[in-house]
Design a protein around this motif. Structure first.
Motif, PDB file in Angstrom:
ATOM      1  N   ARG A 207       0.062 -27.136 -26.067  1.00  0.00           N
ATOM      2  CA  ARG A 207      -0.547 -26.426 -24.939  1.00  0.00           C
ATOM      3  C   ARG A 207       0.480 -25.768 -24.016  1.00  0.00           C
ATOM      4  O   ARG A 207       0.326 -24.624 -23.630  1.00  0.00           O
ATOM      5  N   ASP A 208       1.548 -26.494 -23.659  1.00  0.00           N
ATOM      6  CA  ASP A 208       2.493 -25.967 -22.681  1.00  0.00           C
ATOM      7  C   ASP A 208       3.739 -25.338 -23.301  1.00  0.00           C
ATOM      8  O   ASP A 208       4.722 -25.084 -22.608  1.00  0.00           O
ATOM      9  N   LEU A 209       3.673 -25.104 -24.594  1.00  0.00           N
ATOM     10  CA  LEU A 209       4.766 -24.373 -25.243  1.00  0.00           C
ATOM     11  C   LEU A 209       4.661 -22.901 -24.851  1.00  0.00           C
ATOM     12  O   LEU A 209       3.565 -22.429 -24.593  1.00  0.00           O
ATOM     13  N   PRO A 210       5.765 -22.170 -24.815  1.00  0.00           N
ATOM     14  CA  PRO A 210       7.113 -22.628 -25.118  1.00  0.00           C
ATOM     15  C   PRO A 210       7.886 -23.141 -23.903  1.00  0.00           C
ATOM     16  O   PRO A 210       9.021 -23.580 -24.044  1.00  0.00           O
ATOM     17  N   ASP A 211       7.246 -23.115 -22.687  1.00  0.00           N
ATOM     18  CA  ASP A 211       8.008 -23.376 -21.446  1.00  0.00           C
ATOM     19  C   ASP A 211       8.373 -24.836 -21.240  1.00  0.00           C
ATOM     20  O   ASP A 211       9.423 -25.145 -20.703  1.00  0.00           O
ATOM     21  N   ASP A 212       7.485 -25.751 -21.632  1.00  0.00           N
ATOM     22  CA  ASP A 212       7.736 -27.164 -21.356  1.00  0.00           C
ATOM     23  C   ASP A 212       8.815 -27.710 -22.297  1.00  0.00           C
ATOM     24  O   ASP A 212       8.627 -27.768 -23.517  1.00  0.00           O
ATOM     25  N   ASP A 215       7.816 -30.906 -24.440  1.00  0.00           N
ATOM     26  CA  ASP A 215       6.931 -30.585 -25.558  1.00  0.00           C
ATOM     27  C   ASP A 215       7.668 -29.809 -26.641  1.00  0.00           C
ATOM     28  O   ASP A 215       7.449 -30.023 -27.832  1.00  0.00           O
ATOM     29  N   ALA A 216       8.565 -28.925 -26.210  1.00  0.00           N
ATOM     30  CA  ALA A 216       9.356 -28.172 -27.181  1.00  0.00           C
ATOM     31  C   ALA A 216      10.195 -29.133 -28.014  1.00  0.00           C
ATOM     32  O   ALA A 216      10.292 -28.994 -29.244  1.00  0.00           O
ATOM     33  N   ALA A 217      10.783 -30.132 -27.341  1.00  0.00           N
ATOM     34  CA  ALA A 217      11.618 -31.109 -28.061  1.00  0.00           C
ATOM     35  C   ALA A 217      10.770 -31.933 -29.026  1.00  0.00           C
ATOM     36  O   ALA A 217      11.188 -32.214 -30.160  1.00  0.00           O
ATOM     37  N   ILE A 218       9.570 -32.307 -28.600  1.00  0.00           N
ATOM     38  CA  ILE A 218       8.680 -33.104 -29.467  1.00  0.00           C
ATOM     39  C   ILE A 218       8.269 -32.287 -30.699  1.00  0.00           C
ATOM     40  O   ILE A 218       8.342 -32.774 -31.831  1.00  0.00           O
ATOM     41  N   ALA A 219       7.876 -31.047 -30.463  1.00  0.00           N
ATOM     42  CA  ALA A 219       7.477 -30.192 -31.588  1.00  0.00           C
ATOM     43  C   ALA A 219       8.638 -30.040 -32.565  1.00  0.00           C
ATOM     44  O   ALA A 219       8.459 -30.151 -33.789  1.00  0.00           O
ATOM     45  N   THR A 240      -1.925 -18.894 -28.018  1.00  0.00           N
ATOM     46  CA  THR A 240      -1.250 -17.656 -27.609  1.00  0.00           C
ATOM     47  C   THR A 240      -0.234 -17.203 -28.656  1.00  0.00           C
ATOM     48  O   THR A 240       0.252 -18.000 -29.457  1.00  0.00           O
ATOM     49  N   MET A 241       0.071 -15.925 -28.581  1.00  0.00           N
ATOM     50  CA  MET A 241       1.086 -15.341 -29.438  1.00  0.00           C
ATOM     51  C   MET A 241       2.431 -16.013 -29.161  1.00  0.00           C
ATOM     52  O   MET A 241       3.212 -16.246 -30.086  1.00  0.00           O
ATOM     53  N   ALA A 242       2.708 -16.312 -27.886  1.00  0.00           N
ATOM     54  CA  ALA A 242       3.998 -16.916 -27.527  1.00  0.00           C
ATOM     55  C   ALA A 242       4.153 -18.286 -28.187  1.00  0.00           C
ATOM     56  O   ALA A 242       5.241 -18.642 -28.666  1.00  0.00           O
ATOM     57  N   GLN A 243       3.072 -19.053 -28.218  1.00  0.00           N
ATOM     58  CA  GLN A 243       3.117 -20.366 -28.883  1.00  0.00           C
ATOM     59  C   GLN A 243       3.369 -20.190 -30.375  1.00  0.00           C
ATOM     60  O   GLN A 243       4.209 -20.875 -30.958  1.00  0.00           O
ATOM     61  N   ALA A 244       2.625 -19.273 -30.980  1.00  0.00           N
ATOM     62  CA  ALA A 244       2.774 -19.046 -32.422  1.00  0.00           C
ATOM     63  C   ALA A 244       4.201 -18.620 -32.747  1.00  0.00           C
ATOM     64  O   ALA A 244       4.811 -19.096 -33.702  1.00  0.00           O
TER      65      ALA A 244
END
Ligand code: C2E
Ligand code: CA
Ligand code: CA
Ligand code: CA
Length: 279
Positions: A207-212, A215-219, A240-244
């Motif tokens: 949900r909060d990617l890519p800024d968090d 969460d980025a580290a977990i992914a 969102t496109m940014a997440q993808a």
């Protein structure tokens, strides 16, 4: 103050009684729903993040009662699980998804695996493996076109039994994925002992990617784990496109979410399947 407390207590116990009443009413309504074929399946594509092609689909149950009201699965699956009704509902889902898979194949559409959600009670039912095998056989369906999504709650108990059933399913040719990956309590070395094909990164980490940064580290960690184990990683809830874009950048292979498509009825899904790519 005393009287207020008394009132509060009354309200509280009434609420509990109401809840218990609701529960049994809901249970009865679910039995009716099963008997009167009020359940439907909608389908949400799984997409290859590089090509945008549909590489799989997930069946998600929908219920419209006789008054026409739609109930989301989160509102009735827990009660179905507690009452044991999930075994019959889950079997209906399995049959219906397989019947639909055959229908799409006969319509000449590209064949991708259909994934069915399996609840803990359903998986641990003594006849589960036999049911899966029989449903595939009676539909003349190749096991490779079926995938089962299990949660950590399912595989965390009774290791020996779980490992045995998972192995039987894998040997049959059915693919297995771990749903809501990262939200359970299984340690990773434990996860290594189970034969799975895919990890689905839970929506809460997407949900909060890519800024968090957390969460980025977990992914990233889940993608690395998948890679080291030869397991496909798919992100759920990609909106969102940014997440993808971020997920593709860290090597996550597949995505699923509103960015590509909401869960849709079978006819709409057939239209999506015929498209060269979803973006
Ligand atoms: P789940 O297996 O994690 O399914 C994903 C849920 O996320 C679905 O909700 C889907 O509609 C929703 N979703 C998909 N993409 C997005 C997105 O981009 N953003 C957001 N916010 N949500 C998205 P749904 O259909 O309401 O199902 C909820 C849960 O109910 C499922 O979670 C699953 O645990 C359960 N469920 C659904 N169908 C079945 C079934 O046939 N059997 C069993 N046992 N459980 C089911
Ligand atoms: Ca799922
Ligand atoms: Ca999930
Ligand atoms: Ca989920």
């Amino acid at each position: 103050a005393k009287r207020q407390k008394g009132n509060a207590y009354c309200r509280f116990s009434q609420t509990l009684a109401e809840r218990a009443g609701d529960r049994f009413a809901l249970e009865r309504a679910l039995r009716r729903a099963l008997a009167h074929e009020q359940f439907r399946l909608h389908y949400q594509p799984k997409v290859d993040l590089r090509s945008g092609r549909i590489v799989g689909t997930e069946a998600l149950i929908r219920w419209q009662d006789e008054a026409g009201t739609w109930h989301p699965p989160d509102s009735f699956i827990p009660v179905a699980e507690e009452s044991g009704l999930i075994v019959a509902i889950g079997e209906w889902v399995l049959r219906e998804a397989c019947r639909q898979q055959v229908a799409w194949q006969q319509a000449g559409l590209p064949v991708v695996p259909v994934a069915v959600n399996v609840s803990p009670l359903q998986f641990h039912h003594p006849h589960f493996f036999e049911t899966v095998r029989t449903v595939l056989e009676s539909n003349g369906l190749a096991p490779q076109t079926l995938e089962l999504e299990l949660t950590e709650a399912t595989i965390l108990v009774d290791h020996a039994h779980v490992a045995k059933i998972m192995t039987q399913l894998r040997e049959l040719g059915v693919a297995l994925s771990i749903d809501d990956f990262g939200t359970g309590y299984s340690n990773l070395s434990y996860m290594k002992r189970f034969p799975v094909d895919a990890f689905k990164i839970d929506r809460s980490f997407v949900r909060d990617l890519p800024d968090d940064a957390d969460d980025a580290a977990i992914a990233q960690a889940i993608v690395a784990l998948g890679r080291s184990m030869g397991v496909t990683v798919i992100a759920e809830g990609v909106e969102t496109m940014a997440q993808a874009h971020f997920l593709r950048g860290i090597g996550c292979e597949q995505g699923q979410g509103y960015q590509f498509s909401r869960p849709v009825d079978p006819d709409r899904y057939a239209e999506l399947l015929a498209l060269p790519a979803l973006v």
